[in-house]
Design a protein around this motif. Structure first.
Motif, PDB file in Angstrom:
ATOM      1  N   ASP A   1      -7.119  18.732  -6.729  1.00  0.00           N
ATOM      2  CA  ASP A   1      -6.753  17.925  -7.885  1.00  0.00           C
ATOM      3  C   ASP A   1      -5.823  18.654  -8.841  1.00  0.00           C
ATOM      4  N   TRP A   2      -5.000  17.884  -9.506  1.00  0.00           N
ATOM      5  CA  TRP A   2      -4.191  18.433 -10.583  1.00  0.00           C
ATOM      6  C   TRP A   2      -5.039  18.430 -11.853  1.00  0.00           C
TER       7      TRP A   2
ATOM      8  N   THR B   1      -0.575  14.490   6.111  1.00  0.00           N
ATOM      9  CA  THR B   1      -0.247  15.861   6.553  1.00  0.00           C
ATOM     10  C   THR B   1       1.108  15.880   7.264  1.00  0.00           C
TER      11      THR B   1
ATOM     12  N   SER C   1       4.903  15.508  -4.327  1.00  0.00           N
ATOM     13  CA  SER C   1       3.594  15.230  -3.768  1.00  0.00           C
ATOM     14  C   SER C   1       3.743  14.488  -2.461  1.00  0.00           C
TER      15      SER C   1
ATOM     16  N   ALA D   1     -11.701  13.244   5.685  1.00  0.00           N
ATOM     17  CA  ALA D   1     -11.462  14.451   4.883  1.00  0.00           C
ATOM     18  C   ALA D   1     -11.916  14.280   3.437  1.00  0.00           C
TER      19      ALA D   1
ATOM     20  N   TRP E   1       0.791  -1.224   0.000  1.00  0.00           N
ATOM     21  CA  TRP E   1       0.000   0.000   0.000  1.00  0.00           C
ATOM     22  C   TRP E   1       0.824   1.274   0.000  1.00  0.00           C
ATOM     23  N   GLN E   2       2.092   1.189  -0.254  1.00  0.00           N
ATOM     24  CA  GLN E   2       2.856   2.425  -0.299  1.00  0.00           C
ATOM     25  C   GLN E   2       3.199   2.741  -1.744  1.00  0.00           C
ATOM     26  N   GLN E   3       2.333   3.457  -2.372  1.00  0.00           N
ATOM     27  CA  GLN E   3       2.567   3.876  -3.737  1.00  0.00           C
ATOM     28  C   GLN E   3       1.902   5.239  -3.836  1.00  0.00           C
TER      29      GLN E   3
ATOM     30  N   ASP F   1     -13.032   5.285  -2.339  1.00  0.00           N
ATOM     31  CA  ASP F   1     -13.543   5.766  -1.049  1.00  0.00           C
ATOM     32  C   ASP F   1     -14.673   4.883  -0.532  1.00  0.00           C
TER      33      ASP F   1
ATOM     34  N   GLU G   1      -4.960   4.419  15.514  1.00  0.00           N
ATOM     35  CA  GLU G   1      -4.757   5.580  16.369  1.00  0.00           C
ATOM     36  C   GLU G   1      -5.233   6.816  15.617  1.00  0.00           C
TER      37      GLU G   1
HETATM   38  C1  B12 Z   1      -4.815   5.028  -0.065  1.00  0.00           C
HETATM   39  C2  B12 Z   1      -4.877   5.646   1.287  1.00  0.00           C
HETATM   40  C3  B12 Z   1      -4.092   5.077   2.283  1.00  0.00           C
HETATM   41  C4  B12 Z   1      -3.203   3.875   2.024  1.00  0.00           C
HETATM   42  C5  B12 Z   1      -1.834   4.172   1.459  1.00  0.00           C
HETATM   43  C6  B12 Z   1      -1.324   5.555   1.420  1.00  0.00           C
HETATM   44  C7  B12 Z   1      -0.017   5.611   0.676  1.00  0.00           C
HETATM   45  N1  B12 Z   1       0.025   5.349  -0.573  1.00  0.00           N
HETATM   46  O1  B12 Z   1       0.972   5.907   1.253  1.00  0.00           O
HETATM   47  C8  B12 Z   1      -3.115   3.229   3.435  1.00  0.00           C
HETATM   48  C9  B12 Z   1      -4.240   2.221   3.476  1.00  0.00           C
HETATM   49  C10 B12 Z   1      -1.819   2.564   3.807  1.00  0.00           C
HETATM   50  C11 B12 Z   1      -3.430   4.430   4.298  1.00  0.00           C
HETATM   51  C12 B12 Z   1      -3.072   4.484   5.618  1.00  0.00           C
HETATM   52  C13 B12 Z   1      -3.387   5.542   6.454  1.00  0.00           C
HETATM   53  N2  B12 Z   1      -4.194   6.576   6.135  1.00  0.00           N
HETATM   54 CO1  B12 Z   1      -4.860   6.875   4.430  1.00  0.00          CO
HETATM   55  N3  B12 Z   1      -5.765   7.292   2.739  1.00  0.00           N
HETATM   56  C14 B12 Z   1      -5.709   6.770   1.562  1.00  0.00           C
HETATM   57  C15 B12 Z   1      -6.753   7.440   0.641  1.00  0.00           C
HETATM   58  C16 B12 Z   1      -8.017   6.602   0.668  1.00  0.00           C
HETATM   59  C17 B12 Z   1      -6.445   7.632  -0.808  1.00  0.00           C
HETATM   60  C18 B12 Z   1      -5.179   8.393  -1.231  1.00  0.00           C
HETATM   61  C19 B12 Z   1      -4.975   8.275  -2.701  1.00  0.00           C
HETATM   62  O2  B12 Z   1      -4.078   7.605  -3.163  1.00  0.00           O
HETATM   63  N4  B12 Z   1      -5.871   8.879  -3.512  1.00  0.00           N
HETATM   64  C20 B12 Z   1      -5.898   8.759  -4.962  1.00  0.00           C
HETATM   65  C21 B12 Z   1      -5.041   9.785  -5.708  1.00  0.00           C
HETATM   66  C22 B12 Z   1      -5.252   9.654  -7.198  1.00  0.00           C
HETATM   67  O3  B12 Z   1      -5.453  11.060  -5.319  1.00  0.00           O
HETATM   68  P1  B12 Z   1      -4.481  12.118  -4.609  1.00  0.00           P
HETATM   69  O4  B12 Z   1      -3.335  11.473  -3.962  1.00  0.00           O
HETATM   70  O5  B12 Z   1      -5.323  13.021  -3.796  1.00  0.00           O
HETATM   71  O6  B12 Z   1      -3.907  12.963  -5.832  1.00  0.00           O
HETATM   72  C23 B12 Z   1      -4.640  13.992  -6.469  1.00  0.00           C
HETATM   73  C24 B12 Z   1      -4.449  15.368  -5.811  1.00  0.00           C
HETATM   74  O7  B12 Z   1      -4.061  15.305  -4.461  1.00  0.00           O
HETATM   75  C25 B12 Z   1      -3.453  16.069  -6.679  1.00  0.00           C
HETATM   76  N5  B12 Z   1      -2.027  15.862  -6.493  1.00  0.00           N
HETATM   77  C26 B12 Z   1      -1.375  14.810  -5.969  1.00  0.00           C
HETATM   78  N6  B12 Z   1      -0.056  14.961  -6.069  1.00  0.00           N
HETATM   79  C27 B12 Z   1       0.165  16.135  -6.656  1.00  0.00           C
HETATM   80  C28 B12 Z   1       1.357  16.768  -7.007  1.00  0.00           C
HETATM   81  C29 B12 Z   1       1.300  18.005  -7.647  1.00  0.00           C
HETATM   82  C30 B12 Z   1       2.564  18.673  -8.016  1.00  0.00           C
HETATM   83  C31 B12 Z   1       0.029  18.613  -7.931  1.00  0.00           C
HETATM   84  C32 B12 Z   1      -0.046  19.924  -8.598  1.00  0.00           C
HETATM   85  C33 B12 Z   1      -1.160  17.970  -7.572  1.00  0.00           C
HETATM   86  C34 B12 Z   1      -1.084  16.743  -6.945  1.00  0.00           C
HETATM   87  O8  B12 Z   1      -3.778  15.574  -7.961  1.00  0.00           O
HETATM   88  C35 B12 Z   1      -4.046  14.153  -7.858  1.00  0.00           C
HETATM   89  C36 B12 Z   1      -4.966  13.719  -8.971  1.00  0.00           C
HETATM   90  O9  B12 Z   1      -6.118  14.503  -9.019  1.00  0.00           O
HETATM   91  C37 B12 Z   1      -6.978   8.795   1.402  1.00  0.00           C
HETATM   92  C38 B12 Z   1      -8.371   9.386   1.321  1.00  0.00           C
HETATM   93  C39 B12 Z   1      -8.720   9.936  -0.022  1.00  0.00           C
HETATM   94  N7  B12 Z   1      -9.923   9.674  -0.449  1.00  0.00           N
HETATM   95  O10 B12 Z   1      -7.931  10.564  -0.696  1.00  0.00           O
HETATM   96  C40 B12 Z   1      -6.683   8.401   2.857  1.00  0.00           C
HETATM   97  C41 B12 Z   1      -6.043   9.411   3.801  1.00  0.00           C
HETATM   98  C42 B12 Z   1      -4.917  10.103   3.075  1.00  0.00           C
HETATM   99  N8  B12 Z   1      -5.502   8.587   4.874  1.00  0.00           N
HETATM  100  C43 B12 Z   1      -5.646   9.091   6.055  1.00  0.00           C
HETATM  101  C44 B12 Z   1      -5.299   8.424   7.269  1.00  0.00           C
HETATM  102  C45 B12 Z   1      -5.843   8.988   8.561  1.00  0.00           C
HETATM  103  C46 B12 Z   1      -4.511   7.280   7.264  1.00  0.00           C
HETATM  104  C47 B12 Z   1      -3.885   6.590   8.492  1.00  0.00           C
HETATM  105  C48 B12 Z   1      -3.212   7.559   9.435  1.00  0.00           C
HETATM  106  C49 B12 Z   1      -4.973   5.764   9.187  1.00  0.00           C
HETATM  107  C50 B12 Z   1      -4.517   5.256  10.530  1.00  0.00           C
HETATM  108  N9  B12 Z   1      -4.995   5.877  11.607  1.00  0.00           N
HETATM  109  O11 B12 Z   1      -3.774   4.333  10.579  1.00  0.00           O
HETATM  110  C51 B12 Z   1      -2.875   5.604   7.850  1.00  0.00           C
HETATM  111  C52 B12 Z   1      -1.429   6.132   7.890  1.00  0.00           C
HETATM  112  C53 B12 Z   1      -0.475   5.357   7.034  1.00  0.00           C
HETATM  113  C54 B12 Z   1       0.920   5.880   6.940  1.00  0.00           C
HETATM  114  N10 B12 Z   1       1.624   6.091   8.010  1.00  0.00           N
HETATM  115  O12 B12 Z   1       1.389   6.087   5.839  1.00  0.00           O
HETATM  116  C55 B12 Z   1      -6.268  10.467   5.983  1.00  0.00           C
HETATM  117  C56 B12 Z   1      -5.254  11.617   6.058  1.00  0.00           C
HETATM  118  C57 B12 Z   1      -4.535  11.731   7.363  1.00  0.00           C
HETATM  119  C58 B12 Z   1      -3.600  12.900   7.416  1.00  0.00           C
HETATM  120  N11 B12 Z   1      -3.413  13.423   8.600  1.00  0.00           N
HETATM  121  O13 B12 Z   1      -3.054  13.322   6.452  1.00  0.00           O
HETATM  122  C59 B12 Z   1      -7.009  10.391   4.607  1.00  0.00           C
HETATM  123  C60 B12 Z   1      -7.191  11.728   3.929  1.00  0.00           C
HETATM  124  C61 B12 Z   1      -8.373   9.691   4.879  1.00  0.00           C
HETATM  125  C62 B12 Z   1      -9.246  10.423   5.848  1.00  0.00           C
HETATM  126  N12 B12 Z   1      -9.466   9.869   7.029  1.00  0.00           N
HETATM  127  O14 B12 Z   1      -9.752  11.459   5.600  1.00  0.00           O
HETATM  128  N13 B12 Z   1      -4.088   5.391   3.606  1.00  0.00           N
END
Ligand code: B12
Ligand code: SF4
Length: 492
Positions: free
Chosen positions: A189-190, A135, A131, A229, A49-51, A266, A396
């Motif tokens: 979003d980008w 937080t 990216s 969020a 899941w780390q991608q 989601d 947590e």
């Molecule tokens: C997949 C996911 C995970 C995965 C893997 C994450 C990873 N790859 O590292 C797993 C299941 C492991 C996970 C775990 C956790 N997660 Co999580 N996860 C997600 C999830 C569902 C999706 C993220 C994602 O890939 N989205 C899909 C891509 C395509 O979208 P995107 O990244 O947003 O990218 C878009 C924009 O952001 C933007 N963008 C992105 N990059 C860039 C760069 C540039 C230059 C520009 C201009 C734009 C841009 O454009 C993209 C396309 O439109 C989000 C919720 C959500 N719906 O987004 C929560 C979320 C990020 N997770 C959250 C949480 C709470 C957790 C945990 C802490 C839960 C817990 N208590 O254990 C753990 C922590 C893990 C850790 N230490 O890394 C929270 C955020 C917490 C925070 N403080 O930031 C979220 C927001 C969910 C929520 N509760 O609201 N998670």
């Protein structure tokens, strides 16, 4: 806060000039360098899941649709193994005393020296994209931006992703403090979400091709859970055509031998009254390939039907994940959870009927360490999961801006460094008057319980369930209370 990280690298800061680094390779195409940073954290979900799917999709779009020359540095530098596992190098960087327990903070992935090496071996980019997801993972982005600005002072840097979308002020203040005019912080979003429809291009990750893929067939959810969020991140519903999703899976299978797919939708079953999900499952089954599909972000159980569960298992899903969160009715209301306990029981009957195993076939995420959440409530939730026959996965709590929980409790952590709000540091333990030691005992109990169910009879040695500690007392009281209630209702 002064960043003196360059002191710890072996390359002196004054040598970090473009003249020295960057190959002389010329290109008439625009060159974009995408960097997913290494991470500083206590625990990482290593191996799976780390991608950084968001950035990888943007990089794929720029490469395949715009024709740019794109380089991608995956800062975690995962080492994928033939047996399907994966290793991420880590280095201890800090030890923190959290109310009597020691927490180790690690740097995961490439060292900053290695990142410098990687950058200097690539052609000079026209733009750098970075990216970050969580937080509290902002620290390495700040450090890498400083590195880039030392190497290429005039190359613009764009930083986006979930972290800056949730804490834009934190990023903007830092850019301002450094006086950079060409470091842009992007919220949301980008390109209006275009990249979300894109397939990830693993060619960009060469030579480390992953043995799994993260994938999403939809974004968005109509519910409003108080800790989530999603509304800020995926405010629009975006659906990919299931045909395209399965074509991506087949492509990854044929070209890169990837069988394992982690779906991060989601709330996949909510769209088109479940028809979107069913259609996707039908296509996966029809493909004839034995994929391993895990739907890791959970479902709303009231949206699942017996037919969907049957198809999920046929499509290679061995485990189901649900946001159970709590057994406490008052907390369930506070979280605005859309399902009821009966929905879960109905779903369980179908799940077991169609091949999902007891205990580790169903995982329940439960929340812990939230403000105004008693330890009794968390213990009861864990025991309810066990009684149900599900694997409890206590999470947590980490507070997230733009959520209802933040509106109510954000003032308690106002002005704090986002890094200090990592769930593993139990940011509300003091407010709750619960020592982090008690939360850790609960985690140890769950881990021991899991091991008993699936592997061996191992119980954490440091946990003596007969002791008079707070957790142990609550556990005994809750167990006795449950047994008494069962007896009163005539169940043995
Ligand atoms: C997949 C996911 C995970 C995965 C893997 C994450 C990873 N790859 O590292 C797993 C299941 C492991 C996970 C775990 C956790 N997660 Co999580 N996860 C997600 C999830 C569902 C999706 C993220 C994602 O890939 N989205 C899909 C891509 C395509 O979208 P995107 O990244 O947003 O990218 C878009 C924009 O952001 C933007 N963008 C992105 N990059 C860039 C760069 C540039 C230059 C520009 C201009 C734009 C841009 O454009 C993209 C396309 O439109 C989000 C919720 C959500 N719906 O987004 C929560 C979320 C990020 N997770 C959250 C949480 C709470 C957790 C945990 C802490 C839960 C817990 N208590 O254990 C753990 C922590 C893990 C850790 N230490 O890394 C929270 C955020 C917490 C925070 N403080 O930031 C979220 C927001 C969910 C929520 N509760 O609201 N998670
Ligand atoms: S059901 Fe899931 S995605 Fe939807 S608001 Fe609740 S936690 Fe977020």
């Amino acid at each position: 806060m002064e960043m003196n990280f360059l002191k710890s690298t072996s390359i002196p800061a004054e040598q970090l000039t473009f003249k020295q680094y960057g190959t002389t390779e010329k290109s008439d195409r625009k060159i974009i360098l995408c960097i997913s940073p290494p991470l500083e954290d206590v625990n990482l979900f290593t191996g799976i899941w780390q991608q950084n799917m968001g950035l990888l999709k943007i990089a794929s779009y720029l490469k395949n649709r715009k024709g740019y020359k794109v380089y991608y540095i995956d800062g975690l530098n995962p080492e994928y193994r033939k047996d399907g596992s994966c290793k991420i190098k880590r280095k201890l960087i800090e030890r923190r005393d959290i109310g009597g327990i020691n927490k180790s903070v690690y740097h995961w992935g490439y060292s900053y020296d290695e990142i410098i090496e990687r950058i200097k071996n690539l052609p000079r980019p026209d733009k750098v994209y970075m990216s970050v997801i969580m937080t509290y993972h902002y620290r390495s982005v700040f450090k890498i931006t400083k590195i880039i600005k030392k190497i290429y002072p005039d190359v613009p840097v764009v930083i986006g992703g979930i972290s800056p979308t949730l804490i834009p002020q934190w990023y903007n203040d830092w850019v301002k403090k450094n006086g950079w005019k060409d470091v842009k912080i992007i919220v949301g979003d980008w390109n209006k979400g275009k990249a979300k429809l894109e397939r990830t291009d693993f060619e960009l990750l060469k030579p480390h091709i992953p043995n799994f893929a993260m994938i999403a067939s939809s974004y968005g959810c109509p519910f409003r859970c108080s800790f989530c969020a999603r509304e800020r991140l995926n405010c629009k519903v975006i659906l990919r055509r299931p045909e395209d999703v399965v074509a991506e899976m087949k492509e990854k299978y044929n070209r890169w031998h990837v069988k394992r797919f982690y779906f991060i939708d989601d709330n996949i079953a909510v769209h088109e009254k479940g028809a979107h999900f069913e259609h996707l499952l039908d296509l996966i089954i029809e493909s004839g390939i034995r994929f391993d599909c895990e739907f890791v972000e959970g479902f709303s159980p009231h949206l699942l039907t017996e037919k969907i569960l049957e198809k999920m298992h046929k499509a290679g899903s061995k485990r189901m994940y649900f946001g159970f969160e709590t057994s406490d009715e008052a907390m369930r209301k506070r979280f605005h959870k859309a399902h009821k306990l009966e929905d879960l029981y109905r779903m369980r009957k179908w799940a077991w009927r169609h091949g999902f195993k007891k205990h580790d076939g169903i995982s329940f995420y439960t929340l812990m360490g939230m403000p105004d959440q008693s330890l009794e409530s968390v213990v009861d939730s864990i025991l309810e999961c066990m009684k149900f026959g599900a694997l409890p996965v206590p999470k947590e709590f980490t507070p997230i801006p733009f959520t209802a929980e933040w509106e109510k409790y954000g003032h308690l952590v106002k002005g704090k460094d986002p890094f200090d709000l990592i769930g593993d540091f139990y940011p509300f333990a003091e407010y709750n008057k619960i020592s982090p030691v008690e939360y850790e005992k609960l985690q140890a109990f769950v881990q021991g319980e899991r091991k008993m169910q699936s592997y061996s009879f191992h119980f954490p040695k440091r946990l003596d369930l007969t002791s008079s500690g707070l957790f142990e007392t609550i556990l005994r009281k809750t167990l006795t209370g449950k047994a008494k209630r069962r007896k009163e209702h005539g169940k043995v």
